[in-house]
Design a protein around this motif. Structure first.
Motif, PDB file in Angstrom:
ATOM      1  N   ARG A  55     -77.359 -65.304  83.082  1.00  0.00           N
ATOM      2  CA  ARG A  55     -78.169 -64.779  84.174  1.00  0.00           C
ATOM      3  C   ARG A  55     -77.260 -65.165  85.443  1.00  0.00           C
ATOM      4  N   TRP A  56     -76.555 -66.282  85.307  1.00  0.00           N
ATOM      5  CA  TRP A  56     -75.786 -66.681  86.490  1.00  0.00           C
ATOM      6  C   TRP A  56     -74.699 -65.823  86.998  1.00  0.00           C
ATOM      7  N   ARG A  57     -74.076 -65.596  85.783  1.00  0.00           N
ATOM      8  CA  ARG A  57     -72.857 -64.523  85.738  1.00  0.00           C
ATOM      9  C   ARG A  57     -73.172 -63.259  86.250  1.00  0.00           C
ATOM     10  N   GLU A  58     -74.237 -62.715  85.700  1.00  0.00           N
ATOM     11  CA  GLU A  58     -74.868 -61.328  85.975  1.00  0.00           C
ATOM     12  C   GLU A  58     -75.364 -61.383  87.384  1.00  0.00           C
ATOM     13  N   SER A  59     -75.600 -62.455  88.041  1.00  0.00           N
ATOM     14  CA  SER A  59     -76.073 -62.508  89.521  1.00  0.00           C
ATOM     15  C   SER A  59     -75.012 -62.241  90.310  1.00  0.00           C
ATOM     16  N   GLY A  60     -73.780 -62.284  90.011  1.00  0.00           N
ATOM     17  CA  GLY A  60     -72.655 -62.236  91.030  1.00  0.00           C
ATOM     18  C   GLY A  60     -72.309 -63.438  91.640  1.00  0.00           C
ATOM     19  N   GLN A  61     -73.174 -64.615  91.711  1.00  0.00           N
ATOM     20  CA  GLN A  61     -72.925 -65.656  92.213  1.00  0.00           C
ATOM     21  C   GLN A  61     -71.474 -66.398  92.207  1.00  0.00           C
ATOM     22  N   PRO A  62     -70.954 -66.376  90.708  1.00  0.00           N
ATOM     23  CA  PRO A  62     -69.899 -66.911  90.697  1.00  0.00           C
ATOM     24  C   PRO A  62     -68.548 -66.080  91.458  1.00  0.00           C
ATOM     25  N   TRP A  63     -68.675 -64.865  91.575  1.00  0.00           N
ATOM     26  CA  TRP A  63     -67.751 -64.105  92.204  1.00  0.00           C
ATOM     27  C   TRP A  63     -67.727 -64.323  93.715  1.00  0.00           C
ATOM     28  N   ALA A  64     -68.937 -64.553  94.233  1.00  0.00           N
ATOM     29  CA  ALA A  64     -68.873 -64.679  95.775  1.00  0.00           C
ATOM     30  C   ALA A  64     -68.763 -66.187  95.964  1.00  0.00           C
ATOM     31  N   TRP A  65     -68.906 -67.154  95.136  1.00  0.00           N
ATOM     32  CA  TRP A  65     -68.570 -68.576  95.440  1.00  0.00           C
ATOM     33  C   TRP A  65     -67.011 -68.464  95.303  1.00  0.00           C
ATOM     34  N   ILE A  66     -66.299 -67.684  94.674  1.00  0.00           N
ATOM     35  CA  ILE A  66     -64.744 -67.727  94.427  1.00  0.00           C
ATOM     36  C   ILE A  66     -64.349 -66.981  95.587  1.00  0.00           C
ATOM     37  N   GLU A  67     -64.870 -65.986  96.051  1.00  0.00           N
ATOM     38  CA  GLU A  67     -64.425 -64.981  96.905  1.00  0.00           C
ATOM     39  C   GLU A  67     -64.553 -65.871  98.234  1.00  0.00           C
ATOM     40  N   ALA A  68     -65.549 -66.510  98.436  1.00  0.00           N
ATOM     41  CA  ALA A  68     -65.897 -67.471  99.969  1.00  0.00           C
ATOM     42  C   ALA A  68     -64.730 -68.646  99.767  1.00  0.00           C
ATOM     43  N   ARG A  69     -64.077 -69.027  98.768  1.00  0.00           N
ATOM     44  CA  ARG A  69     -63.195 -69.960  98.831  1.00  0.00           C
ATOM     45  C   ARG A  69     -61.807 -69.577  98.515  1.00  0.00           C
ATOM     46  N   ARG A  70     -61.844 -68.211  98.547  1.00  0.00           N
ATOM     47  CA  ARG A  70     -60.339 -67.587  98.173  1.00  0.00           C
ATOM     48  C   ARG A  70     -59.574 -67.847  96.994  1.00  0.00           C
ATOM     49  N   GLY A  71     -60.507 -68.245  95.965  1.00  0.00           N
ATOM     50  CA  GLY A  71     -59.920 -68.438  94.580  1.00  0.00           C
ATOM     51  C   GLY A  71     -59.368 -69.682  94.447  1.00  0.00           C
ATOM     52  N   GLN A  72     -59.576 -70.900  95.567  1.00  0.00           N
ATOM     53  CA  GLN A  72     -59.424 -72.030  95.376  1.00  0.00           C
ATOM     54  C   GLN A  72     -60.485 -73.294  95.783  1.00  0.00           C
ATOM     55  N   TRP A  73     -60.474 -74.355  94.893  1.00  0.00           N
ATOM     56  CA  TRP A  73     -61.682 -75.154  95.255  1.00  0.00           C
ATOM     57  C   TRP A  73     -61.089 -76.571  95.012  1.00  0.00           C
ATOM     58  N   ASP A  74     -61.739 -77.571  95.522  1.00  0.00           N
ATOM     59  CA  ASP A  74     -61.294 -79.050  95.167  1.00  0.00           C
ATOM     60  C   ASP A  74     -62.587 -79.596  94.273  1.00  0.00           C
ATOM     61  N   HIS A  75     -62.382 -80.741  93.884  1.00  0.00           N
ATOM     62  CA  HIS A  75     -63.265 -81.375  93.041  1.00  0.00           C
ATOM     63  C   HIS A  75     -64.841 -81.655  93.827  1.00  0.00           C
ATOM     64  N   ASP A  76     -64.403 -81.851  94.787  1.00  0.00           N
ATOM     65  CA  ASP A  76     -65.968 -81.889  95.973  1.00  0.00           C
ATOM     66  C   ASP A  76     -66.672 -80.709  95.970  1.00  0.00           C
ATOM     67  N   SER A  77     -65.880 -79.614  96.076  1.00  0.00           N
ATOM     68  CA  SER A  77     -66.504 -78.353  96.204  1.00  0.00           C
ATOM     69  C   SER A  77     -67.284 -77.931  94.798  1.00  0.00           C
ATOM     70  N   TRP A  78     -66.557 -78.365  93.548  1.00  0.00           N
ATOM     71  CA  TRP A  78     -66.907 -78.225  92.416  1.00  0.00           C
ATOM     72  C   TRP A  78     -68.377 -79.017  92.225  1.00  0.00           C
ATOM     73  N   LEU A  79     -68.264 -80.237  92.629  1.00  0.00           N
ATOM     74  CA  LEU A  79     -69.355 -81.085  92.321  1.00  0.00           C
ATOM     75  C   LEU A  79     -70.705 -80.535  93.381  1.00  0.00           C
ATOM     76  N   ALA A  80     -70.240 -79.924  94.562  1.00  0.00           N
ATOM     77  CA  ALA A  80     -71.452 -79.228  95.224  1.00  0.00           C
ATOM     78  C   ALA A  80     -71.918 -78.150  94.600  1.00  0.00           C
ATOM     79  N   LEU A  81     -71.180 -77.436  94.149  1.00  0.00           N
ATOM     80  CA  LEU A  81     -71.553 -76.253  93.146  1.00  0.00           C
ATOM     81  C   LEU A  81     -72.559 -76.782  92.212  1.00  0.00           C
ATOM     82  N   LEU A  82     -72.098 -77.712  91.512  1.00  0.00           N
ATOM     83  CA  LEU A  82     -73.038 -78.114  90.257  1.00  0.00           C
ATOM     84  C   LEU A  82     -74.329 -78.734  90.949  1.00  0.00           C
TER      85      LEU A  82
END
Length: 113
Positions: free
Chosen positions: A55-82
């Motif tokens: 359901r999360w994948r189909e919602s488009g949220q992963p794409w939006a999250w990655i696009e907002a970070r231009r395809g790059q993130w750090d560990h703190d961003s990952w923990l914030a997403l979780l």
């Protein structure tokens, strides 16, 4: 490999087109396989974490999250997403599976040009 089994489950192919699958053991009667339950019963017994991930994948949220970070993130961003996901209707999910979805989605995002 275990994560892929968890994500996609074990796939079985029918033995014959119109022949029901049966489980037999020594001295036991043949009984229908569990995959012959009505569709509503199979859906109700599905893994809720896998369903939430889908359901999360189909919602488009992963794409939006990655696009907002231009395809790059750090560990703190990952923990914030979780943390955000834990407060959402998509939780619970396996964090490793979330990471796999992000990596797959990032590859698609990078190759979109």
């Amino acid at each position: 490999m275990r994560i892929f089994h968890w994500l996609f489950g074990k796939r079985e192919t029918p033995t014959a087109a119109n022949e029901p699958k049966t489980h037999t053991g020594e001295g036991q009667k043949q009984t229908p396989a569990s995959n012959e339950q009505p569709a509503t019963m199979r859906e109700a017994s599905a893994d809720p974490q896998a369903d939430n991930l889908r359901r999360w994948r189909e919602s488009g949220q992963p794409w939006a999250w990655i696009e907002a970070r231009r395809g790059q993130w750090d560990h703190d961003s990952w923990l914030a997403l979780l943390d955000d996901l834990k407060r959402s209707s998509f939780w619970p999910m396996n964090p490793d599976a979330v990471g796999l979805v992000l990596e797959e989605t990032r590859q698609k995002w990078l190759s979109r040009k």
